[in-house]
Motif scaffolding. Structure first.
Motif, PDB file in Angstrom:
ATOM      1  N   VAL A  16      -3.931   6.840 -15.020  1.00  0.00           N
ATOM      2  CA  VAL A  16      -3.175   5.742 -14.794  1.00  0.00           C
ATOM      3  C   VAL A  16      -3.193   5.349 -13.230  1.00  0.00           C
ATOM      4  CG1 VAL A  16      -0.771   5.348 -14.719  1.00  0.00           C
ATOM      5  CG2 VAL A  16      -1.320   6.576 -16.433  1.00  0.00           C
ATOM      6  N   MET A  17      -3.676   4.399 -12.874  1.00  0.00           N
ATOM      7  CA  MET A  17      -3.783   3.780 -11.617  1.00  0.00           C
ATOM      8  C   MET A  17      -3.002   2.686 -11.352  1.00  0.00           C
ATOM      9  SD  MET A  17      -7.718   4.389 -12.180  1.00  0.00           S
ATOM     10  CE  MET A  17      -8.518   3.376 -11.241  1.00  0.00           C
ATOM     11  N   CYS A  18      -2.408   2.623  -9.885  1.00  0.00           N
ATOM     12  CA  CYS A  18      -1.722   1.485  -9.390  1.00  0.00           C
ATOM     13  C   CYS A  18      -2.862  -0.089  -9.593  1.00  0.00           C
ATOM     14  CB  CYS A  18      -1.358   1.689  -8.110  1.00  0.00           C
ATOM     15  SG  CYS A  18      -0.285   0.365  -7.439  1.00  0.00           S
ATOM     16  N   ASP A  19      -2.270  -0.993 -10.162  1.00  0.00           N
ATOM     17  CA  ASP A  19      -3.000  -2.177 -10.231  1.00  0.00           C
ATOM     18  C   ASP A  19      -2.819  -2.846  -8.793  1.00  0.00           C
ATOM     19  OD1 ASP A  19      -2.069  -1.544 -13.069  1.00  0.00           O
ATOM     20  OD2 ASP A  19      -3.150  -3.791 -13.265  1.00  0.00           O
ATOM     21  N   PHE A  20      -2.152  -2.502  -7.836  1.00  0.00           N
ATOM     22  CA  PHE A  20      -2.044  -3.144  -6.732  1.00  0.00           C
ATOM     23  C   PHE A  20      -2.914  -2.356  -5.480  1.00  0.00           C
ATOM     24  CE2 PHE A  20       1.345  -4.312  -9.317  1.00  0.00           C
ATOM     25  CZ  PHE A  20       1.452  -5.811  -8.981  1.00  0.00           C
ATOM     26  N   CYS A  21      -3.145  -0.976  -5.825  1.00  0.00           N
ATOM     27  CA  CYS A  21      -3.798  -0.261  -4.532  1.00  0.00           C
ATOM     28  C   CYS A  21      -5.144   0.413  -5.152  1.00  0.00           C
ATOM     29  CB  CYS A  21      -3.153   0.494  -3.671  1.00  0.00           C
ATOM     30  SG  CYS A  21      -2.207   1.913  -4.467  1.00  0.00           S
ATOM     31  N   ALA A  23      -4.729   3.395  -6.320  1.00  0.00           N
ATOM     32  CA  ALA A  23      -4.676   4.756  -6.326  1.00  0.00           C
ATOM     33  C   ALA A  23      -4.089   5.679  -7.662  1.00  0.00           C
ATOM     34  CB  ALA A  23      -3.538   5.341  -5.200  1.00  0.00           C
ATOM     35  N   GLU A  24      -4.488   6.767  -7.902  1.00  0.00           N
ATOM     36  CA  GLU A  24      -4.147   7.512  -9.223  1.00  0.00           C
ATOM     37  C   GLU A  24      -2.639   8.044  -9.137  1.00  0.00           C
ATOM     38  OE1 GLU A  24      -6.680  10.771  -9.350  1.00  0.00           O
ATOM     39  OE2 GLU A  24      -8.486   9.483  -9.799  1.00  0.00           O
ATOM     40  N   TRP A  25      -2.103   8.150 -10.253  1.00  0.00           N
ATOM     41  CA  TRP A  25      -0.809   8.683 -10.293  1.00  0.00           C
ATOM     42  C   TRP A  25      -1.020  10.087 -10.132  1.00  0.00           C
ATOM     43  CZ3 TRP A  25       1.964   9.277 -15.892  1.00  0.00           C
ATOM     44  CH2 TRP A  25       3.329   9.629 -15.595  1.00  0.00           C
ATOM     45  N   THR A  26      -0.086  10.261  -9.129  1.00  0.00           N
ATOM     46  CA  THR A  26       0.134  11.963  -8.628  1.00  0.00           C
ATOM     47  C   THR A  26       1.718  12.240  -8.726  1.00  0.00           C
ATOM     48  OG1 THR A  26       0.182  11.610  -6.502  1.00  0.00           O
ATOM     49  CG2 THR A  26      -2.094  11.916  -7.524  1.00  0.00           C
ATOM     50  N   LEU A  27       2.029  13.422  -8.408  1.00  0.00           N
ATOM     51  CA  LEU A  27       3.230  13.945  -8.388  1.00  0.00           C
ATOM     52  C   LEU A  27       3.989  13.441  -7.181  1.00  0.00           C
ATOM     53  CD1 LEU A  27       3.031  17.800  -9.612  1.00  0.00           C
ATOM     54  CD2 LEU A  27       3.948  15.720 -10.903  1.00  0.00           C
ATOM     55  N   ALA A  38       0.062  -2.315 -16.884  1.00  0.00           N
ATOM     56  CA  ALA A  38       0.137  -2.606 -15.631  1.00  0.00           C
ATOM     57  C   ALA A  38       0.980  -1.563 -14.749  1.00  0.00           C
ATOM     58  CB  ALA A  38       0.577  -3.906 -15.415  1.00  0.00           C
ATOM     59  N   CYS A  39       0.689  -1.131 -13.725  1.00  0.00           N
ATOM     60  CA  CYS A  39       1.574  -0.394 -12.918  1.00  0.00           C
ATOM     61  C   CYS A  39       1.678  -0.686 -11.239  1.00  0.00           C
ATOM     62  CB  CYS A  39       0.903   1.154 -13.009  1.00  0.00           C
ATOM     63  SG  CYS A  39       1.306   1.840 -14.538  1.00  0.00           S
ATOM     64  N   ILE A  40       2.729  -0.250 -10.782  1.00  0.00           N
ATOM     65  CA  ILE A  40       2.921  -0.278  -9.428  1.00  0.00           C
ATOM     66  C   ILE A  40       3.274   1.018  -8.903  1.00  0.00           C
ATOM     67  CG2 ILE A  40       5.033  -1.530  -9.576  1.00  0.00           C
ATOM     68  CD1 ILE A  40       4.280  -2.982  -6.805  1.00  0.00           C
ATOM     69  N   CYS A  41       2.726   1.635  -7.672  1.00  0.00           N
ATOM     70  CA  CYS A  41       2.931   2.831  -7.348  1.00  0.00           C
ATOM     71  C   CYS A  41       4.359   2.810  -6.079  1.00  0.00           C
ATOM     72  CB  CYS A  41       1.646   3.605  -6.652  1.00  0.00           C
ATOM     73  SG  CYS A  41       1.298   2.936  -5.129  1.00  0.00           S
ATOM     74  N   SER A  79       1.720  -9.999  -3.121  1.00  0.00           N
ATOM     75  CA  SER A  79       0.367 -10.026  -3.466  1.00  0.00           C
ATOM     76  C   SER A  79      -0.447  -8.786  -3.121  1.00  0.00           C
ATOM     77  CB  SER A  79      -0.505 -11.160  -2.961  1.00  0.00           C
ATOM     78  OG  SER A  79       0.005 -12.377  -3.327  1.00  0.00           O
ATOM     79  N   SER A  80      -1.200  -8.208  -4.055  1.00  0.00           N
ATOM     80  CA  SER A  80      -1.797  -7.007  -3.749  1.00  0.00           C
ATOM     81  C   SER A  80      -2.829  -7.338  -2.455  1.00  0.00           C
ATOM     82  CB  SER A  80      -3.071  -6.565  -4.704  1.00  0.00           C
ATOM     83  OG  SER A  80      -3.887  -5.898  -4.352  1.00  0.00           O
ATOM     84  N   PRO A  81      -2.846  -6.443  -1.302  1.00  0.00           N
ATOM     85  CA  PRO A  81      -3.708  -6.489  -0.264  1.00  0.00           C
ATOM     86  C   PRO A  81      -4.980  -6.264  -0.643  1.00  0.00           C
ATOM     87  CG  PRO A  81      -2.328  -4.597   0.088  1.00  0.00           C
ATOM     88  CD  PRO A  81      -1.945  -5.100  -1.336  1.00  0.00           C
ATOM     89  N   LEU A  82      -5.642  -5.670  -1.660  1.00  0.00           N
ATOM     90  CA  LEU A  82      -6.693  -5.320  -1.883  1.00  0.00           C
ATOM     91  C   LEU A  82      -7.400  -6.079  -2.910  1.00  0.00           C
ATOM     92  CD1 LEU A  82      -6.660  -1.342  -2.097  1.00  0.00           C
ATOM     93  CD2 LEU A  82      -7.510  -2.835  -0.264  1.00  0.00           C
ATOM     94  N   PHE A  83      -6.695  -6.468  -3.796  1.00  0.00           N
ATOM     95  CA  PHE A  83      -7.201  -7.275  -4.970  1.00  0.00           C
ATOM     96  C   PHE A  83      -6.850  -8.679  -5.286  1.00  0.00           C
ATOM     97  CE2 PHE A  83      -6.691  -2.667  -6.662  1.00  0.00           C
ATOM     98  CZ  PHE A  83      -8.016  -2.322  -6.418  1.00  0.00           C
ATOM     99  N   ASP A  84      -7.835  -9.267  -5.354  1.00  0.00           N
ATOM    100  CA  ASP A  84      -7.650 -10.924  -5.451  1.00  0.00           C
ATOM    101  C   ASP A  84      -6.747 -11.250  -6.739  1.00  0.00           C
ATOM    102  OD1 ASP A  84      -8.493 -11.583  -3.122  1.00  0.00           O
ATOM    103  OD2 ASP A  84     -10.464 -12.385  -3.940  1.00  0.00           O
TER     104      ASP A  84
END
Ligand SMILES: [Zn+2]
Ligand SMILES: [Zn+2]
Length: 117
Positions: A16-21, A23-27, A38-41, A79-84
């Motif tokens: 599971v990864m954040c759609d906006f950056c 990153a992987e889901w961690t504790l 779709a996920c946001i961290c 808006s995501s700073p990484l993904f258009d």
């Protein structure tokens, strides 16, 4: 989002990864899920909440589609700073922040308003 090729019936946190950056889901990186995986961290949500809800910044183009609720909105969005083309509408940012804020097992809290100690 889901890692490409993951087993949907046997998901690992790292699938599971954040759609906006990305990153992987961690504790210590909580995630809030929207529609269709779709996920946001937490860290993205802190920035989104600060910019969108507290500062009132609107970075999204007119007619954008929210990644989390899949709706086309006229609301301001972050808006995501990484993904258009990846945006989160204000309603979803507020809702997601509320979910994390209320969960006693997650240390994430809404950012403080500017000027509060
Ligand atoms: Zn993120
Ligand atoms: Zn939305």
């Amino acid at each position: 989002m889901r890692r490409a090729g993951c087993d949907e019936n046997n998901l690992d946190m790292s699938d599971v990864m954040c759609d906006f950056c990305g990153a992987e889901w961690t504790l210590d990186r909580p995630m809030v899920e929207g529609h269709r995986g779709a996920c946001i961290c937490g860290p993205c949500l802190s920035i989104a909440y600060t910019e969108l809800v507290m500062l009132g910044t609107n970075a999204a183009p007119a007619g954008y589609e929210c990644r989390l609720c899949l709706e086309r909105k006229a609301d301001p969005a972050w808006s995501s700073p990484l993904f258009d083309g990846v945006h989160a509408c204000r309603q979803c940012v507020k809702r997601s922040a509320g979910v994390l804020h209320k969960d006693p097992d997650i240390p994430w809290r809404k950012p403080d308003a500017p000027g509060t100690p």
